[in-house]
Design a protein around this motif. Structure first.
Motif, PDB file in Angstrom:
ATOM      1  N   GLU A   1      -7.217   3.822  11.355  1.00 49.34           N
ATOM      2  CA  GLU A   1      -6.651   2.543  11.829  1.00 49.34           C
ATOM      3  C   GLU A   1      -6.690   1.490  10.725  1.00 49.34           C
ATOM      4  O   GLU A   1      -5.727   0.746  10.511  1.00 49.34           O
ATOM      5  CB  GLU A   1      -7.439   2.060  13.061  1.00 49.34           C
ATOM      6  CG  GLU A   1      -6.900   0.786  13.677  1.00 49.34           C
ATOM      7  CD  GLU A   1      -5.503   0.946  14.260  1.00 49.34           C
ATOM      8  OE1 GLU A   1      -4.768  -0.038  14.280  1.00 49.34           O
ATOM      9  OE2 GLU A   1      -5.143   2.089  14.677  1.00 49.34           O
ATOM     10  N   ARG A   2      -7.785   1.461   9.968  1.00 45.94           N
ATOM     11  CA  ARG A   2      -7.915   0.511   8.847  1.00 45.94           C
ATOM     12  C   ARG A   2      -6.871   0.807   7.767  1.00 45.94           C
ATOM     13  O   ARG A   2      -6.257  -0.096   7.215  1.00 45.94           O
ATOM     14  CB  ARG A   2      -9.325   0.602   8.248  1.00 45.94           C
ATOM     15  CG  ARG A   2     -10.200  -0.522   8.731  1.00 45.94           C
ATOM     16  CD  ARG A   2     -11.466  -0.597   7.929  1.00 45.94           C
ATOM     17  NE  ARG A   2     -12.566  -0.370   8.862  1.00 45.94           N
ATOM     18  CZ  ARG A   2     -13.640   0.348   8.639  1.00 45.94           C
ATOM     19  NH1 ARG A   2     -13.804   0.941   7.482  1.00 45.94           N
ATOM     20  NH2 ARG A   2     -14.567   0.495   9.541  1.00 45.94           N
ATOM     21  N   VAL A   3      -6.679   2.084   7.473  1.00 44.80           N
ATOM     22  CA  VAL A   3      -5.687   2.471   6.467  1.00 44.80           C
ATOM     23  C   VAL A   3      -4.300   2.034   6.912  1.00 44.80           C
ATOM     24  O   VAL A   3      -3.510   1.494   6.130  1.00 44.80           O
ATOM     25  CB  VAL A   3      -5.730   3.992   6.201  1.00 44.80           C
ATOM     26  CG1 VAL A   3      -4.533   4.441   5.376  1.00 44.80           C
ATOM     27  CG2 VAL A   3      -7.023   4.368   5.504  1.00 44.80           C
ATOM     28  N   ARG A   4      -3.992   2.223   8.189  1.00 43.95           N
ATOM     29  CA  ARG A   4      -2.692   1.842   8.730  1.00 43.95           C
ATOM     30  C   ARG A   4      -2.487   0.322   8.617  1.00 43.95           C
ATOM     31  O   ARG A   4      -1.416  -0.151   8.243  1.00 43.95           O
ATOM     32  CB  ARG A   4      -2.581   2.296  10.187  1.00 43.95           C
ATOM     33  CG  ARG A   4      -1.138   2.428  10.607  1.00 43.95           C
ATOM     34  CD  ARG A   4      -0.944   2.999  11.990  1.00 43.95           C
ATOM     35  NE  ARG A   4      -1.818   4.131  12.258  1.00 43.95           N
ATOM     36  CZ  ARG A   4      -2.357   4.391  13.455  1.00 43.95           C
ATOM     37  NH1 ARG A   4      -2.091   3.635  14.490  1.00 43.95           N
ATOM     38  NH2 ARG A   4      -3.147   5.420  13.633  1.00 43.95           N
ATOM     39  N   ILE A   5      -3.531  -0.423   8.922  1.00 42.69           N
ATOM     40  CA  ILE A   5      -3.449  -1.886   8.844  1.00 42.69           C
ATOM     41  C   ILE A   5      -3.251  -2.333   7.395  1.00 42.69           C
ATOM     42  O   ILE A   5      -2.438  -3.191   7.104  1.00 42.69           O
ATOM     43  CB  ILE A   5      -4.707  -2.533   9.461  1.00 42.69           C
ATOM     44  CG1 ILE A   5      -4.672  -2.354  10.976  1.00 42.69           C
ATOM     45  CG2 ILE A   5      -4.791  -4.014   9.107  1.00 42.69           C
ATOM     46  CD1 ILE A   5      -5.944  -2.769  11.680  1.00 42.69           C
ATOM     47  N   ARG A   6      -3.983  -1.704   6.458  1.00 42.75           N
ATOM     48  CA  ARG A   6      -3.823  -2.034   5.032  1.00 42.75           C
ATOM     49  C   ARG A   6      -2.405  -1.705   4.555  1.00 42.75           C
ATOM     50  O   ARG A   6      -1.791  -2.457   3.827  1.00 42.75           O
ATOM     51  CB  ARG A   6      -4.847  -1.256   4.208  1.00 42.75           C
ATOM     52  CG  ARG A   6      -5.946  -2.177   3.700  1.00 42.75           C
ATOM     53  CD  ARG A   6      -6.776  -1.486   2.665  1.00 42.75           C
ATOM     54  NE  ARG A   6      -8.011  -1.084   3.311  1.00 42.75           N
ATOM     55  CZ  ARG A   6      -8.704   0.003   3.043  1.00 42.75           C
ATOM     56  NH1 ARG A   6      -8.280   0.838   2.121  1.00 42.75           N
ATOM     57  NH2 ARG A   6      -9.805   0.281   3.654  1.00 42.75           N
TER      58      ARG A   6
ATOM     59  N   PHE B   1       0.380  -4.280   3.081  1.00 46.47           N
ATOM     60  CA  PHE B   1       1.039  -4.079   1.788  1.00 46.47           C
ATOM     61  C   PHE B   1       2.560  -4.121   1.950  1.00 46.47           C
ATOM     62  O   PHE B   1       3.270  -4.765   1.158  1.00 46.47           O
ATOM     63  CB  PHE B   1       0.597  -2.736   1.198  1.00 46.47           C
ATOM     64  CG  PHE B   1       1.246  -2.433  -0.110  1.00 46.47           C
ATOM     65  CD1 PHE B   1       0.908  -3.139  -1.254  1.00 46.47           C
ATOM     66  CD2 PHE B   1       2.203  -1.432  -0.201  1.00 46.47           C
ATOM     67  CE1 PHE B   1       1.516  -2.865  -2.468  1.00 46.47           C
ATOM     68  CE2 PHE B   1       2.815  -1.153  -1.406  1.00 46.47           C
ATOM     69  CZ  PHE B   1       2.471  -1.864  -2.543  1.00 46.47           C
ATOM     70  N   ILE B   2       3.053  -3.470   2.990  1.00 43.16           N
ATOM     71  CA  ILE B   2       4.506  -3.464   3.228  1.00 43.16           C
ATOM     72  C   ILE B   2       4.993  -4.877   3.529  1.00 43.16           C
ATOM     73  O   ILE B   2       6.044  -5.305   3.042  1.00 43.16           O
ATOM     74  CB  ILE B   2       4.870  -2.474   4.364  1.00 43.16           C
ATOM     75  CG1 ILE B   2       4.674  -1.050   3.847  1.00 43.16           C
ATOM     76  CG2 ILE B   2       6.298  -2.683   4.844  1.00 43.16           C
ATOM     77  CD1 ILE B   2       4.778   0.019   4.909  1.00 43.16           C
ATOM     78  N   ASN B   3       4.213  -5.642   4.290  1.00 44.30           N
ATOM     79  CA  ASN B   3       4.591  -7.031   4.578  1.00 44.30           C
ATOM     80  C   ASN B   3       4.641  -7.872   3.303  1.00 44.30           C
ATOM     81  O   ASN B   3       5.527  -8.702   3.136  1.00 44.30           O
ATOM     82  CB  ASN B   3       3.627  -7.656   5.591  1.00 44.30           C
ATOM     83  CG  ASN B   3       3.885  -7.159   6.992  1.00 44.30           C
ATOM     84  OD1 ASN B   3       4.975  -6.661   7.296  1.00 44.30           O
ATOM     85  ND2 ASN B   3       2.883  -7.261   7.848  1.00 44.30           N
ATOM     86  N   ILE B   4       3.681  -7.638   2.409  1.00 45.52           N
ATOM     87  CA  ILE B   4       3.688  -8.371   1.129  1.00 45.52           C
ATOM     88  C   ILE B   4       4.941  -8.003   0.318  1.00 45.52           C
ATOM     89  O   ILE B   4       5.614  -8.864  -0.234  1.00 45.52           O
ATOM     90  CB  ILE B   4       2.405  -8.076   0.319  1.00 45.52           C
ATOM     91  CG1 ILE B   4       1.213  -8.770   0.985  1.00 45.52           C
ATOM     92  CG2 ILE B   4       2.544  -8.525  -1.127  1.00 45.52           C
ATOM     93  CD1 ILE B   4      -0.136  -8.366   0.420  1.00 45.52           C
ATOM     94  N   LEU B   5       5.273  -6.699   0.275  1.00 45.18           N
ATOM     95  CA  LEU B   5       6.478  -6.265  -0.454  1.00 45.18           C
ATOM     96  C   LEU B   5       7.739  -6.888   0.140  1.00 45.18           C
ATOM     97  O   LEU B   5       8.611  -7.375  -0.591  1.00 45.18           O
ATOM     98  CB  LEU B   5       6.602  -4.739  -0.402  1.00 45.18           C
ATOM     99  CG  LEU B   5       5.861  -3.957  -1.464  1.00 45.18           C
ATOM    100  CD1 LEU B   5       6.158  -2.473  -1.312  1.00 45.18           C
ATOM    101  CD2 LEU B   5       6.202  -4.426  -2.848  1.00 45.18           C
ATOM    102  N   ILE B   6       7.824  -6.885   1.476  1.00 45.07           N
ATOM    103  CA  ILE B   6       9.000  -7.468   2.130  1.00 45.07           C
ATOM    104  C   ILE B   6       9.087  -8.966   1.813  1.00 45.07           C
ATOM    105  O   ILE B   6      10.154  -9.488   1.496  1.00 45.07           O
ATOM    106  CB  ILE B   6       8.949  -7.225   3.656  1.00 45.07           C
ATOM    107  CG1 ILE B   6       9.205  -5.741   3.934  1.00 45.07           C
ATOM    108  CG2 ILE B   6       9.974  -8.086   4.388  1.00 45.07           C
ATOM    109  CD1 ILE B   6       8.973  -5.333   5.379  1.00 45.07           C
TER     110      ILE B   6
END
Ligand code: FES
Length: 145
Positions: free
Chosen positions: A6-11, A15-20
């Motif tokens: 779950e932590r990996v998924r959140i991280r 990261f994807i949100n930062i890229l977007i």
């Protein structure tokens, strides 16, 4: 184990949100440039007293050459025994203009057209091309002065 995935998924989501966000911001900045260029079109360089020269043969007869002069790009057009020097930067959105053998100067971006005095004869440019003093002296084209 489940807690760790779950932590990996959140991280990963973060990261994807930062890229977007990064690419969205970059896209917005790139989109803003043409809008600002349209609202505040290029005004051209002011003429000064500095001289620039090049051999007359560097500009073909009934042809043209674009040179850097001060902070501008200048189109030199050689017609018979005279040379014309105008800013090569279109005052509409800043594209480089070209000499046309049909007897005018054309901006390829939006088909703006100018006469050899730099006056607008067609298209969207809001004002003439900046004109520079030019002369032929001892087989050289002397720009400015
Ligand atoms: S940029 Fe030259 S006519 Fe539009």
């Amino acid at each position: 184990m489940e807690d760790n995935s779950e932590r990996v998924r959140i991280r990963r989501r973060g990261f994807i949100n930062i890229l977007i966000g990064f690419f969205g911001g970059l896209f917005a900045l790139c989109s803003l440039y043409p809008v600002l260029s349209y609202l505040w079109p290029y005004k051209g360089a002011s003429s000064g007293t500095g001289e620039f020269s090049l051999p007359l043969d560097d500009v073909p007869q009934n042809g043209y050459k674009v040179v850097n002069y001060k902070e501008d790009k200048v189109i030199l057009i050689r017609l018979g025994n005279r040379v014309i020097a105008l800013s090569a930067i279109c005052p509409h959105l800043g594209c480089l203009v070209k000499y046309r053998e049909e007897g005018f100067i054309q901006c390829p971006c939006h088909d703006g057209r100018f006469d050899f005095s730099g006056n607008v004869i067609a298209g969207p440019p809001p004002r003439p091309l900046v004109s520079y003093p030019v002369r032929i002296a001892q087989d050289k084209i002397v720009l400015g002065g």
